[in-house]
Design a protein around this motif. Structure first.
Motif, PDB file in Angstrom:
ATOM      1  N   GLU A  71       5.157 -10.601   0.086  1.00  0.00           N
ATOM      2  CA  GLU A  71       5.907  -9.631  -0.719  1.00  0.00           C
ATOM      3  C   GLU A  71       5.300  -9.503  -2.110  1.00  0.00           C
ATOM      4  O   GLU A  71       5.065  -8.392  -2.593  1.00  0.00           O
ATOM      5  CB  GLU A  71       7.370 -10.062  -0.811  1.00  0.00           C
ATOM      6  N   ASP A  72       5.024 -10.615  -2.769  1.00  0.00           N
ATOM      7  CA  ASP A  72       4.468 -10.565  -4.114  1.00  0.00           C
ATOM      8  C   ASP A  72       3.059  -9.974  -4.105  1.00  0.00           C
ATOM      9  O   ASP A  72       2.691  -9.200  -4.997  1.00  0.00           O
ATOM     10  CB  ASP A  72       4.429 -11.971  -4.723  1.00  0.00           C
ATOM     11  N   TRP A  74       1.615  -7.915  -1.786  1.00  0.00           N
ATOM     12  CA  TRP A  74       1.641  -6.485  -1.465  1.00  0.00           C
ATOM     13  C   TRP A  74       2.224  -5.681  -2.621  1.00  0.00           C
ATOM     14  O   TRP A  74       1.764  -4.572  -2.923  1.00  0.00           O
ATOM     15  CB  TRP A  74       2.447  -6.234  -0.195  1.00  0.00           C
ATOM     16  N   ARG A  75       3.251  -6.217  -3.282  1.00  0.00           N
ATOM     17  CA  ARG A  75       3.830  -5.507  -4.422  1.00  0.00           C
ATOM     18  C   ARG A  75       2.779  -5.294  -5.521  1.00  0.00           C
ATOM     19  O   ARG A  75       2.683  -4.218  -6.115  1.00  0.00           O
ATOM     20  CB  ARG A  75       5.021  -6.291  -4.980  1.00  0.00           C
ATOM     21  N   ALA A  79       1.295  -1.697  -6.719  1.00  0.00           N
ATOM     22  CA  ALA A  79       1.482  -1.290  -8.110  1.00  0.00           C
ATOM     23  C   ALA A  79       0.188  -0.716  -8.677  1.00  0.00           C
ATOM     24  O   ALA A  79       0.217   0.131  -9.577  1.00  0.00           O
ATOM     25  CB  ALA A  79       1.950  -2.475  -8.951  1.00  0.00           C
ATOM     26  N   THR A  85       1.866   1.679  -0.632  1.00  0.00           N
ATOM     27  CA  THR A  85       3.294   1.343  -0.560  1.00  0.00           C
ATOM     28  C   THR A  85       3.831   1.413   0.863  1.00  0.00           C
ATOM     29  O   THR A  85       4.586   0.542   1.301  1.00  0.00           O
ATOM     30  CB  THR A  85       4.102   2.274  -1.480  1.00  0.00           C
ATOM     31  N   TRP A  88       2.766  -1.590   2.800  1.00  0.00           N
ATOM     32  CA  TRP A  88       3.502  -2.760   2.296  1.00  0.00           C
ATOM     33  C   TRP A  88       4.890  -2.830   2.923  1.00  0.00           C
ATOM     34  O   TRP A  88       5.282  -3.865   3.483  1.00  0.00           O
ATOM     35  CB  TRP A  88       3.584  -2.657   0.772  1.00  0.00           C
ATOM     36  N   THR A  94      11.529  -7.796   5.722  1.00  0.00           N
ATOM     37  CA  THR A  94      11.648  -8.344   4.370  1.00  0.00           C
ATOM     38  C   THR A  94      11.682  -9.874   4.363  1.00  0.00           C
ATOM     39  O   THR A  94      10.983 -10.504   3.561  1.00  0.00           O
ATOM     40  CB  THR A  94      12.889  -7.768   3.671  1.00  0.00           C
TER      41      THR A  94
END
Length: 206
Positions: A71-72, A74-75, A79, A85, A88, A94
């Protein structure tokens, strides 16, 4: 019997147990046990090693520690390249993205892992460590065969270096699966094109 050792950030532990399997999120290895009933042998748990969980910009590159969650990681990628996105948010569920790690996704080398094609298209480098020695090589050169890589005994993935997309670089990723989300890829394709006045100056396809 399975022996589990908790790592606290000392790479000497890996040298002492070179055949042990590293474990962080267990989103892949866990399936080997409860679905395939495989004996995974000794485990070194690295899920709480702070140095491996860093995600930050270093110069013109994004540093993604091997223990950073999917998660971190891909975020951070999305960004800096918003066109990622969709990939991701379609990467697993999740809870899985919060548990699994980008380093584990890359090191396991599963052909249904969507991280590697995107990182290869972005010209990522992989940082490998063995004791006090580190070496870096293009992620595209890390894999040598089906789920086989260039890791040496006692070596582990420390981080991924991802060059930040430069102005004029078009980044795209497409995922095809039987379901829109929460499904493994039939095809995952990632493209990065460097454009100059409408012409393609360089391209990376994975």
């Amino acid at each position: 019997d399975v022996r589990v050792v908790i790592a606290v950030g000392d790479p000497a532990l890996r040298l002492a147990l070179p055949q042990a399997r590293l474990l962080a999120g267990s989103t892949d290895i866990g399936l080997w046990v409860n679905k395939q009933f495989r004996d995974v042998g000794d485990l070194i748990y690295v899920g709480q090693v702070a140095e491996l969980r860093t995600v930050e910009e270093r110069g013109d590159q994004l540093w993604i520690g091997a223990g950073a969650s999917l998660e971190d990681a891909w975020r951070a990628l999305a960004a800096r390249a918003p066109t990622l996105t969709d990939c991701w948010l379609r990467f697993a569920s999740t809870p899985i993205r919060h548990a699994g790690t980008m380093g584990g996704n890359v090191a396991n080398g599963s052909p249904i892992g969507d991280g590697a094609p995107v990182l290869i298209a972005l010209d990522a480098q992989i940082v490998l460590r063995r004791g006090g020695r580190e070496r870096t090589l293009p992620l595209a050169d890390f894999y040598v065969d089906y789920m086989k890589n260039r890791l040496e005994p006692g070596e582990f993935v420390r981080a991924l270096h991802v060059p930040l997309p430069r102005p004029g670089t078009a980044v795209r990723c497409w995922k095809i699966a039987k379901r829109y989300d929460c499904d493994i890829s039939a095809v995952c394709a990632a493209f990065a094109l460097e454009l100059d006045a409408g012409r393609v100056r360089a391209v990376r396809l994975a």
